[in-house]
Enzyme design. Structure first.
Site, PDB file in Angstrom:
ATOM      1  N   GLY A 157       7.648   2.517  -0.098  1.00 32.65           N
ATOM      2  CA  GLY A 157       6.715   1.577  -0.716  1.00 32.65           C
ATOM      3  C   GLY A 157       7.151   1.155  -2.101  1.00 32.65           C
ATOM      4  O   GLY A 157       7.110  -0.033  -2.444  1.00 32.65           O
ATOM      5  N   GLY A 197       8.789   6.426  -2.705  1.00 31.71           N
ATOM      6  CA  GLY A 197       9.423   6.215  -1.408  1.00 31.71           C
ATOM      7  C   GLY A 197       9.686   4.777  -1.031  1.00 31.71           C
ATOM      8  O   GLY A 197      10.019   3.935  -1.868  1.00 31.71           O
ATOM      9  N   THR A 226       0.835  -1.194   0.000  1.00 32.46           N
ATOM     10  CA  THR A 226       0.000   0.000   0.000  1.00 32.46           C
ATOM     11  C   THR A 226       0.876   1.253   0.000  1.00 32.46           C
ATOM     12  O   THR A 226       2.010   1.242   0.468  1.00 32.46           O
ATOM     13  CB  THR A 226      -0.946   0.017   1.211  1.00 32.46           C
ATOM     14  N   TYR A 256       1.586  11.725  15.140  1.00 27.10           N
ATOM     15  CA  TYR A 256       2.186  10.711  14.265  1.00 27.10           C
ATOM     16  C   TYR A 256       2.762   9.565  15.087  1.00 27.10           C
ATOM     17  O   TYR A 256       2.519   8.392  14.797  1.00 27.10           O
ATOM     18  CB  TYR A 256       3.266  11.367  13.414  1.00 27.10           C
TER      19      TYR A 256
END
Length: 264
Positions: free
Chosen positions: A20, A18, A13, A154
């Site tokens: 992923g 980056g 996902t 975060y």
């Protein structure tokens, strides 16, 4: 070590850029059938084309789905009802003063960073267990352990992912399915490069130099003294997805450059 995943389907996902995308490349090179995911058709198409150029013989496809919502997760699951490998990489980050972070922002981080992974793991894990093999990876962060004061919203989500991944590993005990969390430290992804762009423009330094300055100022405990490259993080993820990693489960696998000052 020869990691071979030719008979496996891998969904990553948030993988148009980056960590992923680097993970998708690593899994494709290992022979996995790779499913890329992003929120816009243009970005997904661009990523699929780029990955096919990098790994010409790989089987690569993509699906557009905004995983912030249950409907977006359902879109992905309906397009690809089964996978052997799920990398829950989709996430958002950004500094913000705690006292200026409103409820909507907290909810957005919760929905994107936590609930997307929860919903997809709930959808895909049962079939993995029935098959007797599977790999689920949660992208946490060193910020899960080393909560940054300017990104409490975060850090909270990344700590939650450690709890979820550990609990799911126990739930999948003796099924042949492993569940792990990977904890990157500061990583020179496109998102971080964008965050540092103003400093690059102001100082005239290279991105690598500004990245080192950032790590030394914001993460002074870093042992490598620089941001990791996305490929360095992806290497750990690909290993955790491999057949060779069959005894690694319920783990928090750090690729943080030594930022977290602990022996465990």
């Amino acid at each position: 070590m020869n990691i071979e995943l030719r008979d496996k389907v891998a969904i990553i996902t948030g993988s148009t850029l980056g960590i992923g995308f680097a993970t998708a490349k690593g899994l494709a090179e290992a022979g996995a059938k790779v499913v890329l995911n992003g929120r816009s058709q243009a970005k997904v198409d661009k990523a699929v084309g780029a990955l096919r150029d990098l790994v010409p013989n790989a089987e690569i496809t993509g699906v557009v789905a905004d995983l912030q919502s249950a409907e977006g997760c359902d879109t992905l699951v309906k397009a690809f009802p089964f996978c052997d490998i799920l990398v829950n990489n989709a996430g958002i980050f950004g500094p913000q003063d705690f006292f200026e972070t409103d409820d909507a922002t907290w909810q957005r981080y919760f929905d994107v960073n936590i609930m997307s992974a929860v919903r997809l793991s709930r959808a895909y894990l049962p079939a993995m267990a029935d098959k007797g093999w599977g790999r689920v990876i949660f992208l946490s962060s060193e910020s899960a352990l080393n909560i940054p004061e300017d990104m409490i919203h975060y850090g909270m989500t990344k700590t939650a992912l450690l709890s979820i991944s550990r609990g799911l590993a126990k739930l999948m005990r003796e099924t042949g399915v492993t569940v792990n969390a990977v904890l990157p430290g500061p990583t020179l992804s496109e998102g971080v490069a964008e965050m540092l762009a103003e400093d690059v423009a102001k100082t005239g330094k290279t991105l690598d130099e500004v990245g080192r300055d950032f790590v030394k100022a914001a993460r002074p405990s870093s042992i490598i003294g620089r941001p990791a490259r996305v490929e360095e993080v992806a290497n750990m993820i690909v290993y955790a997805c491999s057949k060779q990693a069959s005894a690694t489960t319920g783990a928090a696998l750090r690729v943080d450059g030594g930022v977290v000052d602990t022996l465990a």
